[in-house]
Design a protein around this motif. Structure first.
Motif, PDB file in Angstrom:
ATOM      1  N   GLU A  73       0.835  -1.206   0.000  1.00 51.07           N
ATOM      2  CA  GLU A  73       0.000   0.000   0.000  1.00 51.07           C
ATOM      3  C   GLU A  73       0.870   1.256   0.000  1.00 51.07           C
ATOM      4  N   ASP A  74       1.992   1.169  -0.702  1.00 48.44           N
ATOM      5  CA  ASP A  74       2.946   2.281  -0.810  1.00 48.44           C
ATOM      6  C   ASP A  74       3.563   2.680   0.524  1.00 48.44           C
ATOM      7  N   GLU A  75       3.509   1.798   1.501  1.00 45.73           N
ATOM      8  CA  GLU A  75       4.131   2.049   2.796  1.00 45.73           C
ATOM      9  C   GLU A  75       5.298   1.072   2.979  1.00 45.73           C
ATOM     10  N   PRO A  76       6.458   1.547   3.472  1.00 45.91           N
ATOM     11  CA  PRO A  76       7.574   0.628   3.737  1.00 45.91           C
ATOM     12  C   PRO A  76       7.263  -0.228   4.960  1.00 45.91           C
ATOM     13  N   CYS A  77       6.905  -1.483   4.729  1.00 47.85           N
ATOM     14  CA  CYS A  77       6.418  -2.346   5.812  1.00 47.85           C
ATOM     15  C   CYS A  77       7.492  -3.249   6.403  1.00 47.85           C
ATOM     16  N   VAL A  78       8.429  -3.702   5.582  1.00 47.43           N
ATOM     17  CA  VAL A  78       9.430  -4.659   6.052  1.00 47.43           C
ATOM     18  C   VAL A  78      10.801  -4.230   5.538  1.00 47.43           C
ATOM     19  N   SER A  79      11.782  -4.229   6.428  1.00 41.50           N
ATOM     20  CA  SER A  79      13.148  -3.886   6.032  1.00 41.50           C
ATOM     21  C   SER A  79      13.968  -5.153   5.826  1.00 41.50           C
ATOM     22  N   SER A  80      14.982  -5.030   4.991  1.00 46.99           N
ATOM     23  CA  SER A  80      15.822  -6.180   4.665  1.00 46.99           C
ATOM     24  C   SER A  80      17.221  -5.686   4.335  1.00 46.99           C
ATOM     25  N   ILE A  81      18.218  -6.411   4.810  1.00 54.92           N
ATOM     26  CA  ILE A  81      19.607  -6.080   4.475  1.00 54.92           C
ATOM     27  C   ILE A  81      20.302  -7.371   4.045  1.00 54.92           C
ATOM     28  N   PRO A  82      20.203  -7.733   2.769  1.00 54.05           N
ATOM     29  CA  PRO A  82      20.866  -8.957   2.299  1.00 54.05           C
ATOM     30  C   PRO A  82      22.381  -8.821   2.360  1.00 54.05           C
ATOM     31  N   GLU A  83      23.058  -9.952   2.340  1.00 55.70           N
ATOM     32  CA  GLU A  83      24.522  -9.933   2.399  1.00 55.70           C
ATOM     33  C   GLU A  83      25.105  -9.238   1.176  1.00 55.70           C
ATOM     34  N   VAL A 135      11.589 -12.939   2.116  1.00 53.89           N
ATOM     35  CA  VAL A 135      11.474 -11.489   2.278  1.00 53.89           C
ATOM     36  C   VAL A 135      12.613 -10.770   1.560  1.00 53.89           C
ATOM     37  N   GLU A 136      13.819 -11.348   1.588  1.00 54.51           N
ATOM     38  CA  GLU A 136      14.938 -10.738   0.861  1.00 54.51           C
ATOM     39  C   GLU A 136      14.602 -10.637  -0.630  1.00 54.51           C
ATOM     40  N   VAL A 137      14.017 -11.705  -1.165  1.00 55.92           N
ATOM     41  CA  VAL A 137      13.634 -11.717  -2.577  1.00 55.92           C
ATOM     42  C   VAL A 137      12.613 -10.622  -2.866  1.00 55.92           C
ATOM     43  N   LEU A 138      11.581 -10.543  -2.028  1.00 55.24           N
ATOM     44  CA  LEU A 138      10.531  -9.548  -2.256  1.00 55.24           C
ATOM     45  C   LEU A 138      11.047  -8.123  -2.084  1.00 55.24           C
ATOM     46  N   ALA A 139      11.846  -7.897  -1.048  1.00 56.79           N
ATOM     47  CA  ALA A 139      12.340  -6.542  -0.796  1.00 56.79           C
ATOM     48  C   ALA A 139      13.270  -6.077  -1.917  1.00 56.79           C
ATOM     49  N   CYS A 140      14.171  -6.950  -2.355  1.00 56.54           N
ATOM     50  CA  CYS A 140      15.082  -6.577  -3.447  1.00 56.54           C
ATOM     51  C   CYS A 140      14.312  -6.363  -4.745  1.00 56.54           C
ATOM     52  N   GLY A 141      13.365  -7.250  -5.007  1.00 55.75           N
ATOM     53  CA  GLY A 141      12.555  -7.097  -6.209  1.00 55.75           C
ATOM     54  C   GLY A 141      11.707  -5.845  -6.169  1.00 55.75           C
ATOM     55  N   ASN A 142      11.172  -5.532  -4.995  1.00 53.21           N
ATOM     56  CA  ASN A 142      10.325  -4.356  -4.841  1.00 53.21           C
ATOM     57  C   ASN A 142      11.111  -3.068  -5.047  1.00 53.21           C
ATOM     58  N   THR A 147      13.080 -12.057 -12.599  1.00 55.00           N
ATOM     59  CA  THR A 147      13.756 -13.300 -12.231  1.00 55.00           C
ATOM     60  C   THR A 147      14.835 -12.973 -11.211  1.00 55.00           C
ATOM     61  N   ILE A 148      14.774 -13.643 -10.077  1.00 51.97           N
ATOM     62  CA  ILE A 148      15.732 -13.387  -9.002  1.00 51.97           C
ATOM     63  C   ILE A 148      16.376 -14.705  -8.584  1.00 51.97           C
ATOM     64  N   TYR A 149      17.693 -14.725  -8.602  1.00 57.39           N
ATOM     65  CA  TYR A 149      18.451 -15.883  -8.136  1.00 57.39           C
ATOM     66  C   TYR A 149      18.969 -15.598  -6.733  1.00 57.39           C
ATOM     67  N   VAL A 150      19.041 -16.640  -5.940  1.00 53.14           N
ATOM     68  CA  VAL A 150      19.483 -16.496  -4.551  1.00 53.14           C
ATOM     69  C   VAL A 150      20.470 -17.611  -4.231  1.00 53.14           C
ATOM     70  N   VAL A 151      21.478 -17.286  -3.449  1.00 52.92           N
ATOM     71  CA  VAL A 151      22.353 -18.313  -2.894  1.00 52.92           C
ATOM     72  C   VAL A 151      22.282 -18.215  -1.375  1.00 52.92           C
ATOM     73  N   ARG A 152      22.030 -19.346  -0.737  1.00 51.17           N
ATOM     74  CA  ARG A 152      22.035 -19.420   0.727  1.00 51.17           C
ATOM     75  C   ARG A 152      23.275 -20.193   1.161  1.00 51.17           C
ATOM     76  N   VAL A 153      24.005 -19.625   2.113  1.00 49.47           N
ATOM     77  CA  VAL A 153      25.202 -20.285   2.627  1.00 49.47           C
ATOM     78  C   VAL A 153      25.043 -20.477   4.130  1.00 49.47           C
TER      79      VAL A 153
END
Length: 321
Positions: free
Chosen positions: A181-191, A225-232, A247-253
């Motif tokens: 709804e155009d509001e910043p609801c969730v924060s994310s800081i990927p590696e 959430v990392e995927v959604l936040a980066c995509g958003n 299209t979003i690729y992710v690596v989990r370590v």
């Protein structure tokens, strides 16, 4: 201000209608700083509406399995590698990082000495294996749970396969936000995040086996959430009429274990988020290898695992460029 109007945050009565407070909250919201402040404060829930955006945790790190259901995001094992890893020709494979005579048993030795391996003469390769030893030995839990070992090892991996070479560049710890709804609801800081031509590669590190919990599906709730936040963040940088599927690729370590993911986010999903939580659109993130657990990823300590991880990273790089 709607969030503050609905719930009592313990403000003095004389403050609640104060123009100064209204101005301050509105300023923090518009600049995105409000979500950072609320990240350290337990958000009040809305028990009258289980599907309310106010029931979402304020940061990716706090998401649990139940939370991603509100966003209609799920995970599924891929039946084969090609579903997750893009098809691409692999050239100039860095075979000197595989070395079949260096495995998990050797790397776990307390007195591991990279200089004793005559097959390693390149200083960069020596540094890589010394860092890999640090990760493996740290994973045994006999020397604490230092998380910096995995950070620096992954950073080396990305550079080995030239993911930091033009036209690509690594952004470490970029702040991202998911807007609803155009509001910043969730924060994310990927590696790390690497973007090019509308495609995104995201890194999520859980770093130590002891820090990963089943309640997050071993970090997958955070990945969602990392995927959604980066995509958003990316989709909001272009005009709405130009929105396209992403299209979003992710690596989990997790320590020494590496898993790859692929998400395709339809533009219609972002359209729904403009008006609230999604009701129709959903996202299924595919996983390779298919199983999900602490040690189900490719093992960097083993030659075969290193070969598969490096090959997958090279293919992702080829796709991005």
């Amino acid at each position: 201000m709607e969030m503050f109007q609905q719930f009592d945050y313990g403000l003095p009565a004389c403050w609640k209608n104060s123009d100064l407070v209204v101005y301050l909250v509105d300023f923090l919201r518009k600049t995105g700083m409000l979500i950072d402040i609320l990240d350290s404060v337990p958000l009040p829930k809305d028990p009258t509406n289980p599907s309310s955006i106010y029931n979402l945790p304020p940061s990716a790190a706090k998401f649990k399995i139940r939370d991603i259901d509100l966003l209609r995001v799920g995970f599924a094992p891929a039946s084969n590698e090609d579903i997750v890893i893009p098809p691409a020709e692999v050239t100039n494979f860095p075979k000197h990082y595989v070395l079949p005579n260096i495995n998990g048993e050797i790397l776990a030795r307390a007195k591991f000495d990279v200089h004793k391996f005559g097959c390693i003469s390149d200083p960069k390769v020596q540094t890589f294996f010394d860092k890999l030893h640090d990760v493996v030995f740290n994973g045994l839990g006999v020397v604490g749970t230092d998380e910096t070992f995995t950070d620096t090892l992954v950073d080396d991996l990305l550079r080995i396969v030239e993911l930091n070479d033009w036209p690509l560049k690594i952004r470490n710890h970029p702040p991202c936000r998911l807007y609803i709804e155009d509001e910043p609801c969730v924060s994310s800081i990927p590696e790390f995040v690497i973007k090019n031509k509308g495609s995104i590669f995201v890194g999520v590190e859980d770093k130590h086996l002891k820090n990963v919990r089943p309640s997050t599906d071993y970090g997958e709730s955070q990945i969602a959430v990392e995927v959604l936040a980066c995509g958003n963040e990316d989709i909001r940088s272009v005009d709405r009429q130009d929105w396209k599927d992403q299209t979003i690729y992710v690596v989990r370590v997790i320590s020494r274990y590496v898993t790859f993911y692929k998400a395709v986010i339809p533009a219609s999903y972002w359209e729904e988020l403009l008006f609230g939580l999604p009701k129709q659109q959903s996202i299924v993130i595919k996983r390779w290898p298919g199983a999900n657990g602490l040690r189900t990823g490719f093992d960097l300590a083993e030659p075969d695992g290193r070969q598969k991880v490096l090959t997958a990273l090279i293919k992702i790089r080829q796709y991005l460029i």
